[in-house]
Design a protein around this motif. Structure first.
Motif, short mmCIF file in Angstrom:
data_model
loop_
_atom_site.label_atom_id
_atom_site.label_comp_id
_atom_site.label_asym_id
_atom_site.label_seq_id
_atom_site.Cartn_x
_atom_site.Cartn_y
_atom_site.Cartn_z
N PRO A 214 0.84 -1.21 0.00
CA PRO A 214 0.00 0.00 0.00
C PRO A 214 0.88 1.26 0.00
O PRO A 214 1.95 1.26 0.61
N SER A 215 0.41 2.30 -0.67
CA SER A 215 1.27 3.48 -0.84
C SER A 215 1.63 4.12 0.50
O SER A 215 2.68 4.74 0.63
N GLU A 216 0.80 3.91 1.54
CA GLU A 216 1.16 4.51 2.85
C GLU A 216 2.38 3.81 3.46
O GLU A 216 2.99 4.33 4.39
N ASP A 217 2.75 2.64 2.94
CA ASP A 217 3.92 1.92 3.46
C ASP A 217 5.20 2.22 2.67
O ASP A 217 6.28 1.75 3.04
N TRP A 218 5.09 2.96 1.57
CA TRP A 218 6.25 3.15 0.70
C TRP A 218 7.40 3.87 1.41
O TRP A 218 8.56 3.53 1.24
#
Ligand SMILES: [Zn+2]
Length: 249
Positions: A214-218
């Motif tokens: 998920p992009s919040e984990d990038w």
């Protein structure tokens, strides 16, 4: 002696009026330094293949441990990388890292595949840069002998550590509670980040970028992978500083 091989340009430095000194990562000889005579002249047949990050079929002329570029036919210019300032900065960082971690004249097929696949992923597959960058960094470290220990907690052995944290200095995984009082507590991992790391380190290299994050984990994935590489190699990279300055961090 003439040698036919394929080569990626890791570094290109102008030399004299119209030459360039190239650091090539070749399929058969590993990393070699090659002089490309006249490649900066108008219409030189060596022009395209003497640019950074070009993959070519080359013929080298070897004489007393020196090499010259005899002829070259570009196979892949990675246009999508070349025409995008951020992707070009990231590709240049990949090239600088590979140049630093390889010895002269030792073929490294797995590393060569890694950098070619990473450039391809940026160019043709349109994979998000944080995914490609992190996977490149983590896989590179595993390939050069710094495989992180992420199958279980290094203290209690739990296969699915509770509140897992990654220790960049030691290159290992601990539960949150197991890590307390042992120096650095490490970087917190979400289940998706840990799964992505395991996919990169233990999975099929041909499917290196086939994971979802998920992009919040990038951002945190980037901290883990970049932090592990810079901590273990104990150095920075000017190309990485440049990439970071473009990305505003
Ligand atoms: Zn534990």
């Amino acid at each position: 002696m003439l040698i036919d091989t394929k080569a990626l340009v890791l570094r290109a430095v102008d030399y004299k009026d119209s030459d360039r000194i190239l650091t090539l990562f070749t399929q058969d000889l590993g990393k070699v330094t090659v002089r490309a005579r006249g490649c900066r002249r108008r219409g030189s047949p060596l022009a395209a293949s003497s640019q950074l990050l070009t993959w070519s079929e080359v013929t080298l002329f070897g004489y007393r441990e020196r090499y010259g570029l005899n002829s070259a036919e570009p196979l892949e210019l990675f246009w999508g990388v070349r025409q995008d300032v951020e992707k070009l900065a990231l590709g240049s960082y990949f090239a600088e890292v590979v140049e630093r971690v390889t010895g002269d004249e030792q073929p490294e097929p797995a590393l060569l595949s890694l950098i070619l696949n990473s450039l391809y992923a940026l160019d043709k597959l349109q994979k998000p840069q944080p995914i490609v960058k992190g996977a490149f960094e983590l896989k590179l470290m595993a390939l050069i002998g710094y495989e992180p220990l992420i199958s279980s907690c290094a203290v209690c052995g739990a296969l699915e550590p509770v509140e897992p944290r990654f220790d960049r200095q030691e290159g290992l995984l601990r539960c949150g509670a197991c890590g307390r009082g042992r120096g650095g507590e490490g970087l917190a991992l979400t289940p998706a980040i840990l799964a992505a790391m395991r996919h990169v380190v233990y999975g099929d290299p041909k499917r290196l970028f086939s994971f979802r994050l998920p992009s919040e984990d990038w951002k945190q994935f980037g901290r883990v992978c970049e932090g592990f590489l810079t901590a273990q190699l104990d150095r920075g990279f000017s190309t990485l500083d440049f990439y970071r300055s473009l990305m505003g961090r």
